[in-house]
Design an enzyme around this catalytic site. Sequence first.
Site, PDB file in Angstrom:
ATOM      1  N   ASP A  41       0.854  -1.194   0.000  1.00 55.51           N
ATOM      2  CA  ASP A  41       0.000   0.000   0.000  1.00 55.51           C
ATOM      3  C   ASP A  41       0.890   1.244   0.000  1.00 55.51           C
ATOM      4  OD1 ASP A  41      -3.212   0.547   1.088  1.00 55.51           O
ATOM      5  OD2 ASP A  41      -1.802   2.216   1.008  1.00 55.51           O
ATOM      6  N   ILE A  42       0.508   2.218  -0.812  1.00 50.84           N
ATOM      7  CA  ILE A  42       1.327   3.419  -0.971  1.00 50.84           C
ATOM      8  C   ILE A  42       1.186   4.390   0.224  1.00 50.84           C
ATOM      9  CG2 ILE A  42      -0.308   4.929  -2.194  1.00 50.84           C
ATOM     10  CD1 ILE A  42       2.019   5.377  -4.252  1.00 50.84           C
TER      11      ILE A  42
ATOM     12  N   HIS B 177     -16.206   3.529   3.550  1.00 51.13           N
ATOM     13  CA  HIS B 177     -14.899   4.190   3.359  1.00 51.13           C
ATOM     14  C   HIS B 177     -14.025   3.515   2.312  1.00 51.13           C
ATOM     15  CE1 HIS B 177     -15.946   6.745   6.703  1.00 51.13           C
ATOM     16  NE2 HIS B 177     -16.179   5.676   7.433  1.00 51.13           N
ATOM     17  N   GLN B 178     -14.656   2.831   1.342  1.00 53.36           N
ATOM     18  CA  GLN B 178     -13.874   2.342   0.202  1.00 53.36           C
ATOM     19  C   GLN B 178     -13.470   3.546  -0.651  1.00 53.36           C
ATOM     20  OE1 GLN B 178     -15.958  -0.419  -2.388  1.00 53.36           O
ATOM     21  NE2 GLN B 178     -14.090  -1.044  -3.452  1.00 53.36           N
TER      22      GLN B 178
ATOM     23  N   HIS C 205     -10.335  -5.279  -2.855  1.00 51.54           N
ATOM     24  CA  HIS C 205      -9.008  -5.573  -2.288  1.00 51.54           C
ATOM     25  C   HIS C 205      -9.132  -5.844  -0.792  1.00 51.54           C
ATOM     26  CE1 HIS C 205      -9.748  -1.256  -2.161  1.00 51.54           C
ATOM     27  NE2 HIS C 205      -9.104  -1.249  -0.999  1.00 51.54           N
TER      28      HIS C 205
ATOM     29  N   HIS D 200      -6.984  -5.526   2.732  1.00 51.31           N
ATOM     30  CA  HIS D 200      -5.812  -4.945   3.385  1.00 51.31           C
ATOM     31  C   HIS D 200      -5.241  -5.961   4.368  1.00 51.31           C
ATOM     32  CE1 HIS D 200      -6.649  -0.565   2.519  1.00 51.31           C
ATOM     33  NE2 HIS D 200      -7.853  -1.050   2.327  1.00 51.31           N
TER      34      HIS D 200
HETATM   35  P1  5GP Z   1      -9.752   1.479   0.520  1.00 48.29           P
HETATM   36  O1  5GP Z   1      -9.936   2.794   1.215  1.00 48.29           O
HETATM   37  O2  5GP Z   1     -10.462   1.485  -0.815  1.00 48.29           O
HETATM   38  O3  5GP Z   1     -10.098   0.303   1.367  1.00 48.29           O
HETATM   39  O4  5GP Z   1      -8.186   1.344   0.284  1.00 48.29           O
HETATM   40  C1  5GP Z   1      -7.520   1.782  -0.864  1.00 48.29           C
HETATM   41  C2  5GP Z   1      -6.055   1.683  -0.560  1.00 48.29           C
HETATM   42  O5  5GP Z   1      -5.349   1.781  -1.772  1.00 48.29           O
HETATM   43  C3  5GP Z   1      -5.543   2.817   0.351  1.00 48.29           C
HETATM   44  O6  5GP Z   1      -4.958   2.277   1.526  1.00 48.29           O
HETATM   45  C4  5GP Z   1      -4.540   3.540  -0.517  1.00 48.29           C
HETATM   46  O7  5GP Z   1      -3.403   3.965   0.208  1.00 48.29           O
HETATM   47  C5  5GP Z   1      -4.171   2.499  -1.556  1.00 48.29           C
HETATM   48  N1  5GP Z   1      -3.785   3.077  -2.827  1.00 48.29           N
HETATM   49  C6  5GP Z   1      -4.467   4.028  -3.523  1.00 48.29           C
HETATM   50  N2  5GP Z   1      -3.831   4.316  -4.671  1.00 48.29           N
HETATM   51  C7  5GP Z   1      -2.727   3.517  -4.703  1.00 48.29           C
HETATM   52  C8  5GP Z   1      -1.673   3.361  -5.656  1.00 48.29           C
HETATM   53  O8  5GP Z   1      -1.610   4.020  -6.702  1.00 48.29           O
HETATM   54  N3  5GP Z   1      -0.710   2.443  -5.352  1.00 48.29           N
HETATM   55  C9  5GP Z   1      -0.750   1.705  -4.212  1.00 48.29           C
HETATM   56  N4  5GP Z   1       0.256   0.839  -4.015  1.00 48.29           N
HETATM   57  N5  5GP Z   1      -1.728   1.823  -3.294  1.00 48.29           N
HETATM   58  C10 5GP Z   1      -2.710   2.733  -3.543  1.00 48.29           C
END
Ligand code: 5GP
Length: 139
Positions: free
Chosen positions: A29-30, A91-92, A98, A100
């Site tokens: 994760d970035i 909060h997606q 995906h 985490h």
């Molecule tokens: P969500 O909030 O949808 O559960 O999580 C999305 C996750 O994707 C976040 O933790 C965010 O940091 C990660 N993320 C978003 N854009 C990128 C990207 O371009 N590269 C990587 N490696 N992670 C990303």
Amino acid sequence: MTCIFCAIRDGQVPAVRVYEDDRVIAFMDINPLTDGHLLVVPRAHAETIWDLGDEDARAVMSVARKLAHALRHALSPDGLNVIQANGRAAHQTVFHYHLHLIPRWVDDGKHLAWTPVPGQLDHIRQLGQHIAAAVGQVT
Ligand code: 5GP
Ligand code: ZN
């Protein structure tokens, strides 16, 4: 609209990959909550758990289990959060399914927790029955 995780899958956007097979990829994760925070992603684009195929669901969880062991081997965390968001209300932020994997250490100072408040037993029971009845209605 372009999907960032499809772009990562296709090698159009760089990512630190830690695993891939014919159904699943995993990369760091970035914006990591902790060291080792990674994402497990089906190759096939599906927005949420409601769109995900059963075979991809199995494959993602199987890889998550494998990577949980790899994280333990590599980083010796005290614990691991496996979390997954579906929809804006949950909060997606990236609309390609995906999981985490977030290694945790005692006193790492990070918070995902909510304060448990006891529910009303009648209400819980009623909801449980309603949901159990729905199980028969879905595939
Ligand atoms: P969500 O909030 O949808 O559960 O999580 C999305 C996750 O994707 C976040 O933790 C965010 O940091 C990660 N993320 C978003 N854009 C990128 C990207 O371009 N590269 C990587 N490696 N992670 C990303
Ligand atoms: Zn996608």
